[in-house]
Design an enzyme around this catalytic site. Structure first.
Site, PDB file in Angstrom:
ATOM      1  N   LYS A  15       0.846  -1.195   0.000  1.00  0.00           N
ATOM      2  CA  LYS A  15       0.000   0.000   0.000  1.00  0.00           C
ATOM      3  C   LYS A  15       0.879   1.241   0.000  1.00  0.00           C
ATOM      4  CE  LYS A  15       0.840   1.239   4.484  1.00  0.00           C
ATOM      5  NZ  LYS A  15       1.476   2.518   4.939  1.00  0.00           N
ATOM      6  N   ASP A 140      -2.290  -1.254  10.142  1.00  0.00           N
ATOM      7  CA  ASP A 140      -2.479  -1.349   8.693  1.00  0.00           C
ATOM      8  C   ASP A 140      -3.261  -2.590   8.264  1.00  0.00           C
ATOM      9  OD1 ASP A 140      -1.114   1.009   8.239  1.00  0.00           O
ATOM     10  OD2 ASP A 140       0.803   0.029   7.831  1.00  0.00           O
TER      11      ASP A 140
END
Length: 281
Positions: A15, A140
């Site tokens: 990401k 995350d």
């Protein structure tokens, strides 16, 4: 997806934080953030092989840490109590996402383990229940379980889908490992950014990263990489670093930048994704 020895391969994409703001410090010591999370096609591969004896075995822990401390092992162990039958698994990690880079590699691996084993073990956890489990592993992890580009708030567990234009990214990793704990406890860290009223991709521009200034001060190598990449366009740090990136509208433009910087740094050319590859399986 099947390979000869009975293992199956599953993707774990990286990401980027296209925007990251710290809106306050919580009583539990964590920080509230607001961030745009974007999936990219740079990815690890998680190989899984089912066992029927209840054992969880991680064959290649990252960085030589004990397997019990690895996020992927912990994810499997956390989910195991919901399995309908005595269930185990063997795990192998083929790492392509650099560690300590702000790209979420370990968190993505753990999320892939949760998503796959939830099906294999018939745990019947909903996406939200998996997100809640993932949040206990790391801030995350919920995003990767959510599986779509998103605006995140809280510590990263509150997620709203966000449309992000198709982009290509050039990512540069300077030769340094940034301590996330050091940055979050730094006295110079901005912790009072205003919350967004209308969090859209357009409204949040110009993008920023509230950790960036402190990281640049404490880790000059990150500043140098950022300065080099800024020669070619708007650059930004992802997460707490150490990677910095720039976005391009097409692959050719991104590749031209990649050619320039890859001779100086460890660099990656990545395409943005609209959803997690596992959502297509």
């Amino acid at each position: 997806m099947n390979i000869a020895d009975g293992r199956q391969a599953f993707p774990a994409p990286a990401k980027l934080n296209l925007d990251l703001r710290i809106t306050g410090r919580r009583e539990d010591g964590y920080h509230n953030i607001e961030s745009i999370f974007c999936l990219i096609d740079l990815q690890d591969t998680v190989y899984l092989k089912p066992r029927d004896d209840g054992k969880i075995i991680l064959h290649n822990p990252v960085g030589g840490i004990p397997q019990e401390a690895d996020l992927s092992y912990r994810a499997a162990s956390l989910l195991q109590k919901y399995a309908r039958n005595p269930a185990g698994v063997e795990i192998w990690l083929d790492k392509k996402i650099p560690t300590g880079a702000g790209l979420g590699g370990g968190s993505s691996d753990a999320a892939t383990v949760l998503l796959v084993l939830n099906r294999w073990w018939q745990c019947s956890r909903t996406t939200q229940q998996l997100i809640d489990l993932g949040a206990t592993l790391g801030a995350d992890v919920p995003f990767f379980i959510f599986g779509k580009n998103a605006f995140a708030s809280g510590i990263g567990e509150k997620l709203i889908g966000m449309d992000i234009p198709k982009q290509w990214y050039v990512i540069v990793k300077p030769p340094v490992h940034v301590s996330t704990a050091k940055i979050f406890t730094h006295e110079g860290l901005t912790r009072n950014s205003a919350s967004s009223i209308m969090p859209t991709f357009q409204n949040l521009q110009p993008f920023r990263n509230d950790m960036q200034a402190v990281v640049f001060k404490e880790y000059p190598e990150v500043w140098k990489a950022y300065s080099e990449l800024s020669r070619y366009g708007f650059a930004l740090m992802t997460g707490s670093g150490a990677c910095v990136f720039t976005a391009c509208q097409d692959r050719d433009s991104a590749y031209n930048i990649y050619r320039q910087v890859s001779g100086l740094y460890e660099a990656y050319l990545a395409e943005g994704l609209s959803k997690h590859p596992l959502l297509s399986v």
